[in-house]
Design a protein around this motif. Structure first.
Motif, PDB file in Angstrom:
ATOM      1  N   SER A  75       0.828  -1.290  -0.123  1.00  0.00           N
ATOM      2  CA  SER A  75       0.105   0.040  -0.023  1.00  0.00           C
ATOM      3  C   SER A  75       0.758   1.327   0.008  1.00  0.00           C
ATOM      4  O   SER A  75       0.377   2.269  -0.317  1.00  0.00           O
ATOM      5  CB  SER A  75      -0.903  -0.085   1.313  1.00  0.00           C
ATOM      6  OG  SER A  75      -0.146   0.081   2.507  1.00  0.00           O
ATOM      7  N   SER A  76       1.967   1.081   0.377  1.00  0.00           N
ATOM      8  CA  SER A  76       2.727   2.640   0.694  1.00  0.00           C
ATOM      9  C   SER A  76       4.265   2.133   0.236  1.00  0.00           C
ATOM     10  O   SER A  76       4.712   1.225   0.260  1.00  0.00           O
ATOM     11  CB  SER A  76       2.678   2.962   1.957  1.00  0.00           C
ATOM     12  OG  SER A  76       3.444   4.235   2.210  1.00  0.00           O
ATOM     13  N   VAL A  77       4.977   3.366  -0.104  1.00  0.00           N
ATOM     14  CA  VAL A  77       6.369   3.269  -0.421  1.00  0.00           C
ATOM     15  C   VAL A  77       7.041   4.188   0.615  1.00  0.00           C
ATOM     16  O   VAL A  77       6.433   4.837   1.422  1.00  0.00           O
ATOM     17  CB  VAL A  77       6.692   3.608  -1.725  1.00  0.00           C
ATOM     18  CG1 VAL A  77       6.197   2.711  -3.013  1.00  0.00           C
ATOM     19  CG2 VAL A  77       6.176   5.015  -2.083  1.00  0.00           C
ATOM     20  N   ILE A  78       8.425   4.113   0.582  1.00  0.00           N
ATOM     21  CA  ILE A  78       8.899   5.137   1.627  1.00  0.00           C
ATOM     22  C   ILE A  78       8.669   6.512   1.346  1.00  0.00           C
ATOM     23  O   ILE A  78       8.632   7.057   0.341  1.00  0.00           O
ATOM     24  CB  ILE A  78      10.720   4.722   1.615  1.00  0.00           C
ATOM     25  CG1 ILE A  78      11.149   5.474   2.522  1.00  0.00           C
ATOM     26  CG2 ILE A  78      11.083   5.055   0.271  1.00  0.00           C
ATOM     27  CD1 ILE A  78      12.902   4.980   2.801  1.00  0.00           C
ATOM     28  N   THR A  84      14.767  11.000   2.723  1.00  0.00           N
ATOM     29  CA  THR A  84      15.827  12.071   3.101  1.00  0.00           C
ATOM     30  C   THR A  84      16.577  12.030   4.295  1.00  0.00           C
ATOM     31  O   THR A  84      17.734  12.460   4.355  1.00  0.00           O
ATOM     32  CB  THR A  84      15.101  13.516   2.986  1.00  0.00           C
ATOM     33  OG1 THR A  84      14.333  13.846   1.919  1.00  0.00           O
ATOM     34  CG2 THR A  84      15.996  14.713   3.263  1.00  0.00           C
ATOM     35  N   CYS A  85      16.147  11.563   5.460  1.00  0.00           N
ATOM     36  CA  CYS A  85      16.440  11.355   6.679  1.00  0.00           C
ATOM     37  C   CYS A  85      17.648  10.357   6.566  1.00  0.00           C
ATOM     38  O   CYS A  85      18.681  10.360   6.998  1.00  0.00           O
ATOM     39  CB  CYS A  85      15.340  11.052   7.625  1.00  0.00           C
ATOM     40  SG  CYS A  85      14.342  12.339   8.211  1.00  0.00           S
ATOM     41  N   PHE A  86      17.354   9.347   5.943  1.00  0.00           N
ATOM     42  CA  PHE A  86      18.238   8.298   5.508  1.00  0.00           C
ATOM     43  C   PHE A  86      19.450   8.601   4.986  1.00  0.00           C
ATOM     44  O   PHE A  86      20.655   8.140   5.317  1.00  0.00           O
ATOM     45  CB  PHE A  86      17.422   6.936   4.986  1.00  0.00           C
ATOM     46  CG  PHE A  86      16.389   6.218   5.980  1.00  0.00           C
ATOM     47  CD1 PHE A  86      16.716   5.770   7.175  1.00  0.00           C
ATOM     48  CD2 PHE A  86      15.482   5.702   5.220  1.00  0.00           C
ATOM     49  CE1 PHE A  86      16.071   5.135   8.124  1.00  0.00           C
ATOM     50  CE2 PHE A  86      14.454   4.877   6.056  1.00  0.00           C
ATOM     51  CZ  PHE A  86      14.814   4.588   7.395  1.00  0.00           C
ATOM     52  N   ALA A  87      19.242   9.159   3.638  1.00  0.00           N
ATOM     53  CA  ALA A  87      20.105   9.506   2.882  1.00  0.00           C
ATOM     54  C   ALA A  87      21.339  10.584   3.681  1.00  0.00           C
ATOM     55  O   ALA A  87      22.339  10.419   3.564  1.00  0.00           O
ATOM     56  CB  ALA A  87      19.826  10.520   1.630  1.00  0.00           C
ATOM     57  N   VAL A  88      20.598  11.459   4.361  1.00  0.00           N
ATOM     58  CA  VAL A  88      21.483  12.225   5.068  1.00  0.00           C
ATOM     59  C   VAL A  88      22.334  11.775   6.292  1.00  0.00           C
ATOM     60  O   VAL A  88      23.749  11.702   6.439  1.00  0.00           O
ATOM     61  CB  VAL A  88      20.593  13.389   5.852  1.00  0.00           C
ATOM     62  CG1 VAL A  88      21.425  14.296   6.878  1.00  0.00           C
ATOM     63  CG2 VAL A  88      20.120  14.546   4.613  1.00  0.00           C
ATOM     64  N   ALA A 162      19.481  13.798  11.763  1.00  0.00           N
ATOM     65  CA  ALA A 162      18.834  12.981  10.988  1.00  0.00           C
ATOM     66  C   ALA A 162      17.868  11.896  11.444  1.00  0.00           C
ATOM     67  O   ALA A 162      16.902  11.339  11.195  1.00  0.00           O
ATOM     68  CB  ALA A 162      19.475  12.778   9.763  1.00  0.00           C
ATOM     69  N   SER A 163      18.636  11.010  12.385  1.00  0.00           N
ATOM     70  CA  SER A 163      18.036  10.005  12.993  1.00  0.00           C
ATOM     71  C   SER A 163      16.834  10.389  13.738  1.00  0.00           C
ATOM     72  O   SER A 163      15.752   9.727  13.792  1.00  0.00           O
ATOM     73  CB  SER A 163      18.966   9.175  13.789  1.00  0.00           C
ATOM     74  OG  SER A 163      20.146   8.903  13.188  1.00  0.00           O
ATOM     75  N   LEU A 164      17.035  11.491  14.565  1.00  0.00           N
ATOM     76  CA  LEU A 164      15.863  12.052  15.538  1.00  0.00           C
ATOM     77  C   LEU A 164      14.802  12.335  14.481  1.00  0.00           C
ATOM     78  O   LEU A 164      13.425  12.132  14.723  1.00  0.00           O
ATOM     79  CB  LEU A 164      16.151  13.095  16.180  1.00  0.00           C
ATOM     80  CG  LEU A 164      17.032  12.756  17.636  1.00  0.00           C
ATOM     81  CD1 LEU A 164      17.600  14.119  18.179  1.00  0.00           C
ATOM     82  CD2 LEU A 164      16.155  12.126  18.579  1.00  0.00           C
ATOM     83  N   ALA A 165      14.931  12.974  13.375  1.00  0.00           N
ATOM     84  CA  ALA A 165      13.887  13.499  12.389  1.00  0.00           C
ATOM     85  C   ALA A 165      13.282  12.111  11.927  1.00  0.00           C
ATOM     86  O   ALA A 165      11.968  12.289  11.861  1.00  0.00           O
ATOM     87  CB  ALA A 165      14.675  14.081  11.350  1.00  0.00           C
ATOM     88  N   TYR A 166      13.959  11.179  11.543  1.00  0.00           N
ATOM     89  CA  TYR A 166      13.245  10.016  11.076  1.00  0.00           C
ATOM     90  C   TYR A 166      12.430   9.376  12.190  1.00  0.00           C
ATOM     91  O   TYR A 166      11.183   8.913  11.845  1.00  0.00           O
ATOM     92  CB  TYR A 166      14.405   8.908  10.553  1.00  0.00           C
ATOM     93  CG  TYR A 166      13.767   7.620  10.488  1.00  0.00           C
ATOM     94  CD1 TYR A 166      12.987   7.405   9.319  1.00  0.00           C
ATOM     95  CD2 TYR A 166      13.915   6.640  11.552  1.00  0.00           C
ATOM     96  CE1 TYR A 166      12.103   6.286   9.324  1.00  0.00           C
ATOM     97  CE2 TYR A 166      13.037   5.459  11.373  1.00  0.00           C
ATOM     98  CZ  TYR A 166      12.239   5.189  10.286  1.00  0.00           C
ATOM     99  OH  TYR A 166      11.400   4.025  10.090  1.00  0.00           O
ATOM    100  N   GLY A 167      12.896   9.347  13.401  1.00  0.00           N
ATOM    101  CA  GLY A 167      12.021   8.791  14.548  1.00  0.00           C
ATOM    102  C   GLY A 167      10.902   9.606  14.926  1.00  0.00           C
ATOM    103  O   GLY A 167       9.872   8.900  14.738  1.00  0.00           O
ATOM    104  N   ILE A 168      10.929  10.963  14.523  1.00  0.00           N
ATOM    105  CA  ILE A 168       9.718  11.854  14.655  1.00  0.00           C
ATOM    106  C   ILE A 168       8.752  11.195  13.385  1.00  0.00           C
ATOM    107  O   ILE A 168       7.421  11.258  13.477  1.00  0.00           O
ATOM    108  CB  ILE A 168       9.911  13.140  14.673  1.00  0.00           C
ATOM    109  CG1 ILE A 168      10.787  13.299  16.078  1.00  0.00           C
ATOM    110  CG2 ILE A 168       8.778  14.018  14.431  1.00  0.00           C
ATOM    111  CD1 ILE A 168      11.543  14.616  16.444  1.00  0.00           C
ATOM    112  N   SER A 169       9.330  11.143  12.527  1.00  0.00           N
ATOM    113  CA  SER A 169       8.594  10.993  11.035  1.00  0.00           C
ATOM    114  C   SER A 169       7.880   9.495  11.419  1.00  0.00           C
ATOM    115  O   SER A 169       6.578   9.373  11.024  1.00  0.00           O
ATOM    116  CB  SER A 169       9.306  10.967   9.895  1.00  0.00           C
ATOM    117  OG  SER A 169       8.708  10.552   8.696  1.00  0.00           O
TER     118      SER A 169
END
Length: 178
Positions: A75-78, A84-88, A162-169
């Protein structure tokens, strides 16, 4: 759906290990070691710990990406935010693992050797109080170390953010059901 039964717990464990390691190493262990170890022992510890830390950080980031739950659903993709968080995070972690971490380590060792050369080159009468000026070689090494170390610190901070931003996302996508 057997893959989804273990992928979400694996993702949580990998992400929490990553974030916990980053925060502990960056803000607790390094500070305590600096405060409580003599400088030679601190340097020795750092040159062993940080290469392992940067490699572990990169490995855990790849583990978080490999266990990304939405990769295994139709149903979904990244999301753009997550990618962006992962790439950074991966990019900055790789720079620390293969470029700035090793440069900082090498320069730190060169400074210790130069310090020994400078100390043995200065006559004993000038050593107490260290009134002799710093050698040009040491000044260059200090500048080189400062540049590489500052870059490594900033890259690590960006990786953590970036890791924190991913966690929030990631948390914002969770649905709590009762």
């Amino acid at each position: 759906m057997p893959i989804l039964t273990w992928i979400l717990p694996a993702h949580f464990l990998t992400y929490s290990s990553l974030l916990g390691m980053q925060l502990y190493q960056s803000f607790v262990m390094t500070k305590l070691a600096f405060l409580h170890l003599p400088l030679p022992q601190f340097r020795s510890l750092q040159k062993k710990v940080f290469p392992f830390y940067f490699k572990s950080q990169t490995g855990l980031l790849l583990g978080v990406m490999a266990t990304y739950p939405w990769l295994f659903t139709k149903s979904s993709v990244i999301s753009k935010t997550d990618s962006t968080c992962f790439a950074v995070a991966v990019g900055t972690s790789l720079l620390n693992t293969f470029v700035y971490g090793p440069r900082t380590n090498t320069t730190m060792i060169e400074r210790v050797h130069q310090e020994t050369r400078d100390t043995t080159a200065v006559p004993k009468a000038e050593r107490p109080g260290e009134t002799a000026s710093m050698s040009d070689e040491m000044k260059l090494l200090n500048r080189k170390f400062s540049r590489n170390h500052a870059m490594s610190i900033h890259l690590n901070a960006i990786t953590i953010l970036a890791s924190l931003a991913y966690g929030i996302s990631f948390i914002s996508k969770l649905e709590v059901q009762q």
